[in-house]
Design a protein around this motif. Structure first.
Motif, PDB file in Angstrom:
ATOM      1  N   ASN A   1       0.851  -1.193   0.000  1.00  0.00           N
ATOM      2  CA  ASN A   1       0.000   0.000   0.000  1.00  0.00           C
ATOM      3  C   ASN A   1       0.888   1.244   0.000  1.00  0.00           C
ATOM      4  OD1 ASN A   1       0.930   0.180   2.603  1.00  0.00           O
ATOM      5  ND2 ASN A   1      -0.918  -0.702   3.501  1.00  0.00           N
ATOM      6  N   GLN A   2       0.258   2.391  -0.035  1.00  0.00           N
ATOM      7  CA  GLN A   2       1.034   3.626  -0.164  1.00  0.00           C
ATOM      8  C   GLN A   2       1.983   3.833   1.026  1.00  0.00           C
ATOM      9  OE1 GLN A   2      -2.497   5.882  -0.960  1.00  0.00           O
ATOM     10  NE2 GLN A   2      -1.703   6.580  -2.945  1.00  0.00           N
ATOM     11  N   ARG A   3       1.519   3.428   2.228  1.00  0.00           N
ATOM     12  CA  ARG A   3       2.368   3.593   3.407  1.00  0.00           C
ATOM     13  C   ARG A   3       3.582   2.699   3.322  1.00  0.00           C
ATOM     14  NH1 ARG A   3      -0.767   3.185   8.911  1.00  0.00           N
ATOM     15  NH2 ARG A   3       1.340   2.845   9.660  1.00  0.00           N
ATOM     16  N   GLY A   4       3.340   1.465   2.876  1.00  0.00           N
ATOM     17  CA  GLY A   4       4.450   0.517   2.730  1.00  0.00           C
ATOM     18  C   GLY A   4       5.467   1.019   1.712  1.00  0.00           C
ATOM     19  N   PHE A   5       4.966   1.592   0.644  1.00  0.00           N
ATOM     20  CA  PHE A   5       5.848   2.112  -0.409  1.00  0.00           C
ATOM     21  C   PHE A   5       6.689   3.274   0.124  1.00  0.00           C
ATOM     22  CE2 PHE A   5       6.563   4.575  -4.432  1.00  0.00           C
ATOM     23  CZ  PHE A   5       7.357   3.623  -5.049  1.00  0.00           C
TER      24      PHE A   5
ATOM     25  N   MET B   1      13.235  -9.318 -13.565  1.00  0.00           N
ATOM     26  CA  MET B   1      13.438  -9.317 -12.113  1.00  0.00           C
ATOM     27  C   MET B   1      12.163  -8.904 -11.401  1.00  0.00           C
ATOM     28  SD  MET B   1      16.268  -6.278 -11.910  1.00  0.00           S
ATOM     29  CE  MET B   1      15.613  -5.029 -10.813  1.00  0.00           C
ATOM     30  N   ALA B   2      11.389  -9.943 -11.114  1.00  0.00           N
ATOM     31  CA  ALA B   2      10.070  -9.693 -10.525  1.00  0.00           C
ATOM     32  C   ALA B   2      10.164  -9.081  -9.145  1.00  0.00           C
ATOM     33  CB  ALA B   2       9.275 -10.994 -10.459  1.00  0.00           C
ATOM     34  N   GLU B   3      11.287  -9.302  -8.434  1.00  0.00           N
ATOM     35  CA  GLU B   3      11.407  -8.742  -7.075  1.00  0.00           C
ATOM     36  C   GLU B   3      11.557  -7.228  -7.132  1.00  0.00           C
ATOM     37  OE1 GLU B   3      15.643  -9.906  -8.165  1.00  0.00           O
ATOM     38  OE2 GLU B   3      13.626 -10.613  -8.531  1.00  0.00           O
ATOM     39  N   GLY B   4      11.878  -6.694  -8.315  1.00  0.00           N
ATOM     40  CA  GLY B   4      12.029  -5.255  -8.456  1.00  0.00           C
ATOM     41  C   GLY B   4      10.774  -4.577  -8.968  1.00  0.00           C
ATOM     42  N   VAL B   5       9.657  -5.316  -8.948  1.00  0.00           N
ATOM     43  CA  VAL B   5       8.412  -4.735  -9.450  1.00  0.00           C
ATOM     44  C   VAL B   5       7.346  -4.801  -8.363  1.00  0.00           C
ATOM     45  CG1 VAL B   5       6.661  -4.876 -11.262  1.00  0.00           C
ATOM     46  CG2 VAL B   5       9.016  -5.537 -11.757  1.00  0.00           C
ATOM     47  N   LEU B   6       6.588  -3.741  -8.238  1.00  0.00           N
ATOM     48  CA  LEU B   6       5.566  -3.663  -7.195  1.00  0.00           C
ATOM     49  C   LEU B   6       4.276  -3.084  -7.762  1.00  0.00           C
ATOM     50  CD1 LEU B   6       7.126  -2.079  -3.971  1.00  0.00           C
ATOM     51  CD2 LEU B   6       6.076  -4.341  -4.169  1.00  0.00           C
ATOM     52  N   GLU B   7       3.186  -3.390  -7.059  1.00  0.00           N
ATOM     53  CA  GLU B   7       1.944  -2.676  -7.330  1.00  0.00           C
ATOM     54  C   GLU B   7       1.535  -1.983  -6.039  1.00  0.00           C
ATOM     55  OE1 GLU B   7      -0.198  -5.141 -10.906  1.00  0.00           O
ATOM     56  OE2 GLU B   7      -0.554  -5.756  -8.845  1.00  0.00           O
ATOM     57  N   ILE B   8       1.311  -0.692  -6.140  1.00  0.00           N
ATOM     58  CA  ILE B   8       0.932   0.071  -4.948  1.00  0.00           C
ATOM     59  C   ILE B   8      -0.580   0.247  -4.966  1.00  0.00           C
ATOM     60  CG2 ILE B   8       1.394   2.147  -3.597  1.00  0.00           C
ATOM     61  CD1 ILE B   8       3.727   2.566  -5.765  1.00  0.00           C
ATOM     62  N   GLU B   9      -1.195  -0.187  -3.883  1.00  0.00           N
ATOM     63  CA  GLU B   9      -2.649  -0.139  -3.812  1.00  0.00           C
ATOM     64  C   GLU B   9      -3.085   1.125  -3.080  1.00  0.00           C
ATOM     65  OE1 GLU B   9      -4.216  -3.589  -1.960  1.00  0.00           O
ATOM     66  OE2 GLU B   9      -6.233  -3.268  -2.742  1.00  0.00           O
ATOM     67  N   SER B  10      -3.925   1.911  -3.722  1.00  0.00           N
ATOM     68  CA  SER B  10      -4.430   3.123  -3.075  1.00  0.00           C
ATOM     69  C   SER B  10      -5.447   2.735  -1.997  1.00  0.00           C
ATOM     70  CB  SER B  10      -5.080   4.027  -4.121  1.00  0.00           C
ATOM     71  OG  SER B  10      -5.865   4.997  -3.482  1.00  0.00           O
ATOM     72  N   ALA B  11      -5.283   3.353  -0.816  1.00  0.00           N
ATOM     73  CA  ALA B  11      -6.181   3.028   0.301  1.00  0.00           C
ATOM     74  C   ALA B  11      -7.601   3.498   0.018  1.00  0.00           C
ATOM     75  CB  ALA B  11      -5.658   3.667   1.587  1.00  0.00           C
ATOM     76  N   LYS B  12      -7.732   4.587  -0.730  1.00  0.00           N
ATOM     77  CA  LYS B  12      -9.070   5.155  -0.982  1.00  0.00           C
ATOM     78  C   LYS B  12      -9.786   4.399  -2.091  1.00  0.00           C
ATOM     79  CE  LYS B  12      -8.072   9.852   0.477  1.00  0.00           C
ATOM     80  NZ  LYS B  12      -7.344  10.988  -0.104  1.00  0.00           N
ATOM     81  N   SER B  13      -9.129   4.382  -3.289  1.00  0.00           N
ATOM     82  CA  SER B  13      -9.849   3.858  -4.444  1.00  0.00           C
ATOM     83  C   SER B  13      -9.525   2.397  -4.744  1.00  0.00           C
ATOM     84  CB  SER B  13      -9.509   4.703  -5.672  1.00  0.00           C
ATOM     85  OG  SER B  13      -8.100   4.651  -5.877  1.00  0.00           O
ATOM     86  N   GLY B  14      -8.476   1.888  -4.118  1.00  0.00           N
ATOM     87  CA  GLY B  14      -8.075   0.513  -4.423  1.00  0.00           C
ATOM     88  C   GLY B  14      -7.370   0.408  -5.770  1.00  0.00           C
ATOM     89  N   GLU B  15      -7.096   1.537  -6.358  1.00  0.00           N
ATOM     90  CA  GLU B  15      -6.435   1.584  -7.657  1.00  0.00           C
ATOM     91  C   GLU B  15      -4.987   1.089  -7.531  1.00  0.00           C
ATOM     92  OE1 GLU B  15      -5.419   4.970 -10.978  1.00  0.00           O
ATOM     93  OE2 GLU B  15      -6.739   5.528  -9.307  1.00  0.00           O
ATOM     94  N   LEU B  16      -4.498   0.397  -8.532  1.00  0.00           N
ATOM     95  CA  LEU B  16      -3.141  -0.144  -8.486  1.00  0.00           C
ATOM     96  C   LEU B  16      -2.201   0.687  -9.357  1.00  0.00           C
ATOM     97  CD1 LEU B  16      -3.814  -3.973  -8.723  1.00  0.00           C
ATOM     98  CD2 LEU B  16      -3.126  -2.677  -6.709  1.00  0.00           C
ATOM     99  N   THR B  17      -1.080   1.130  -8.769  1.00  0.00           N
ATOM    100  CA  THR B  17      -0.068   1.860  -9.533  1.00  0.00           C
ATOM    101  C   THR B  17       1.209   1.008  -9.558  1.00  0.00           C
ATOM    102  OG1 THR B  17      -0.974   3.872  -8.584  1.00  0.00           O
ATOM    103  CG2 THR B  17       1.122   4.077  -9.762  1.00  0.00           C
ATOM    104  N   PRO B  18       1.750   0.735 -10.738  1.00  0.00           N
ATOM    105  CA  PRO B  18       2.983  -0.049 -10.768  1.00  0.00           C
ATOM    106  C   PRO B  18       4.181   0.786 -10.336  1.00  0.00           C
ATOM    107  CG  PRO B  18       2.336   0.549 -12.986  1.00  0.00           C
ATOM    108  CD  PRO B  18       1.274   1.079 -12.082  1.00  0.00           C
ATOM    109  N   ALA B  19       5.201   0.131  -9.786  1.00  0.00           N
ATOM    110  CA  ALA B  19       6.467   0.790  -9.446  1.00  0.00           C
ATOM    111  C   ALA B  19       7.582  -0.192  -9.758  1.00  0.00           C
ATOM    112  CB  ALA B  19       6.506   1.190  -7.981  1.00  0.00           C
ATOM    113  N   VAL B  20       8.701   0.346 -10.180  1.00  0.00           N
ATOM    114  CA  VAL B  20       9.817  -0.541 -10.540  1.00  0.00           C
ATOM    115  C   VAL B  20      11.113  -0.023  -9.913  1.00  0.00           C
ATOM    116  CG1 VAL B  20      10.068   0.650 -12.754  1.00  0.00           C
ATOM    117  CG2 VAL B  20      11.043  -1.626 -12.475  1.00  0.00           C
ATOM    118  N   TYR B  21      11.918  -0.958  -9.446  1.00  0.00           N
ATOM    119  CA  TYR B  21      13.203  -0.610  -8.814  1.00  0.00           C
ATOM    120  C   TYR B  21      14.241  -0.455  -9.924  1.00  0.00           C
ATOM    121  CZ  TYR B  21      16.861  -0.771  -5.221  1.00  0.00           C
ATOM    122  OH  TYR B  21      17.898  -0.467  -4.388  1.00  0.00           O
ATOM    123  N   GLU B  22      14.556   0.786 -10.261  1.00  0.00           N
ATOM    124  CA  GLU B  22      15.408   1.042 -11.427  1.00  0.00           C
ATOM    125  C   GLU B  22      16.901   1.155 -11.071  1.00  0.00           C
ATOM    126  OE1 GLU B  22      14.002   4.499 -13.499  1.00  0.00           O
ATOM    127  OE2 GLU B  22      12.710   3.259 -14.788  1.00  0.00           O
TER     128      GLU B  22
END
Lengths: 240, 231
Positions: free
Chosen positions: A6-10, B1-22
């Motif tokens: 989640n955003q906090r974890g990030f 490298m899957a360990e360098g990829v994340l999905e960030i879940e928004s607490a409000k909308s539950g929307e997923l934003t990808p993030a990558v460890y570059e």
């Protein structure tokens, strides 16, 4: 499948990653007024230490053909004070002191009686310019042998008629291209170029090539950084 | 490298934003140390240049330019040399650490310009300079970026080699010889500095154009919402 947070974890993860860069802040020490001078003089000291390691006692500086010489009139005259300190050439002698068997005054004739070397070498100024000059004289190592210098001494220090002073590490003093120089361009040294005797050290920077020599000391210790410019903050070793 | 990829879940909308460890931390660490070191090397280098701002003879001296003292570091030639001779070790140590890390970790694949990247350079350049269509992003760096970064690293190596040629023209006389002699080596050292500054200028323009998430990735390693699909 990517893992999920989640955003906090990030945010927490980012903070942790950012903390890994804190060592970079150590460079800020260079911005602190009180620390700057000791840090820079340590850096310069490290450079000198590395330079001593890089110096090879049998490696020769490049030499050049007569056609590559800078014309004599375009060989710069550099001093820290006066061009001509009015050396009394008739009364002149080099006073040798320190860790030697035969201390005393040595005349130009005694120095010129030693084997003569002539070399066309590059003179590099710390300012950035360079010229190729023709130098004649006797090897400093020959002279040191003649006066019975202690080979375990660490330095040669010289004084000049104009108050300038310099020093060389023993390894450089013993280098085959290090000369007690009494000629430039096949002529006796002119007053502006350091008559009657100067140093010619092609393995060192220009400010080490002291002119109008009056005293030479073989010593285990030098005061401060051992030279006029060195004491203002220039490199003590400055080997090329 | 899957360990360098994340999905960030928004607490409000539950929307997923990808993030990558570059950028692994050694790359980020070297980047920021080098930022400081380059600044010091250029500033003190210009101070040294001010002592003889020419590439010709000493007599007669024709100055190339009158560099203002305010844009030089160290106050005087001796001070400039102290900064230069101190930070060159930091500059070289970071360079060696960086190159060693890239080679031994295999991370160099991310940035090293390879022949296969060649055909991607022009479309990217056309996009940046002539408003051409934006080529799809596939990896951390596009071909033009790889070319720029690989060149910058080469320039870094050249700055050290040309520097040694003028600092130690006797011990490394072969280096000066390779560069056409001591005198020319000083010209090369100066030219390499301007080439690096040209890169830095372009780099800064791109950083501004590409926004906050991109900038943060060089601090935290993580890039939120990258342009490409993380693999």
């Amino acid at each position: 499948m990517p893992s999920r947070t989640n955003q906090r974890g990030f945010k927490r993860m980012n903070r942790r990653e950012l903390l890994k860069l804190t060592p970079v802040l150590a460079l800020g020490a260079f911005a602190i007024h009180k620390l700057q001078e000791p840090l820079l003089s340590a850096g310069l000291g490290f450079s000198d230490w590395a330079s001593r390691l890089m110096f090879r006692k049998h490696h020769l500086a490049p030499t050049f053909a007569d056609s590559e010489l800078t014309p004599f009139e375009k060989f710069p005259i550099n001093d820290y004070d006066v061009d001509d300190p009015e050396v009394d050439l008739d009364q002149w002698a080099l006073t040798v002191t320190g860790e030697v068997q035969k201390r005393g005054d040595y005349t130009l004739a005694q120095i010129q009686a030693l084997p003569k070397i002539q070399q066309n070498t590059r003179h590099v100024c710390v300012e950035g310019w360079d010229v190729i000059g023709r130098f004649g004289g006797t090897r400093l190592s020959e002279f040191l042998k003649m006066v019975g210098a202690d080979p375990t001494a660490r330095f040669i220090s010289v004084k000049c008629e104009d108050g300038y002073y310099e020093s060389l590490d023993m390894a450089t003093a013993m280098h085959p291209q290090t000369l007690l120089c009494y000629e430039m361009y096949d002529q006796p040294l002119t007053r502006e170029h350091g008559a009657p005797l100067r140093l010619n050290v092609p393995t060192k920077i220009g400010y080490k090539q002291a002119k109008y020599l009056t005293d030479l000391k073989v010593t285990h210790i030098i005061e401060k950084a051992g030279g006029y410019w060195e004491d203002q903050g220039y490199s003590e070793f400055y080997g090329l | 490298m899957a360990e360098g990829v994340l999905e960030i879940e928004s607490a409000k909308s539950g929307e997923l934003t990808p993030a990558v460890y570059e950028h692994p931390w050694p790359v980020r660490f070297c980047h920021w140390v080098n930022t400081v070191a380059l600044f010091v090397m250029v500033g003190s280098g210009l101070q040294i240049f001010r002592a003889f701002p020419s590439f010709g003879a000493k007599i007669p001296q024709k100055d190339l330019l009158d560099w203002p003292k305010a844009y030089a570091l160290g106050g005087w030639l001796g001070g400039g040399l102290q900064w230069h001779l101190t930070f060159m070790w930091i500059y070289m140590a970071t360079g060696i650490f960086y190159l060693g890390y890239q080679v031994f970790s295999g991370n160099y694949r991310q940035v090293l310009f390879m022949p296969r990247d060649l055909r991607g350079v022009w479309p990217m350049a056309r996009h940046y300079f002539f408003f051409g269509p934006k080529p799809p992003a596939r990896e951390t760096y596009n071909p033009l970026q790889k070319l720029a970064y690989t060149s910058a690293i080469l320039l870094g190596v050249l700055s050290v080699l040309t520097g040694f040629a003028i600092w130690k023209p006797v011990q490394f006389s072969w280096l000066a010889w390779l560069m056409g002699g001591f005198h020319l080596a000083r010209v090369w050292h100066f030219a390499v500095m301007w080439a690096i500054l040209f890169f830095v200028f372009g780099h800064l323009v791109m950083v501004v154009l590409h926004g906050w998430n991109n900038f943060m990735s060089m601090l935290t390693g993580w890039k939120k919402d990258p342009e490409y699909t993380p693999r």
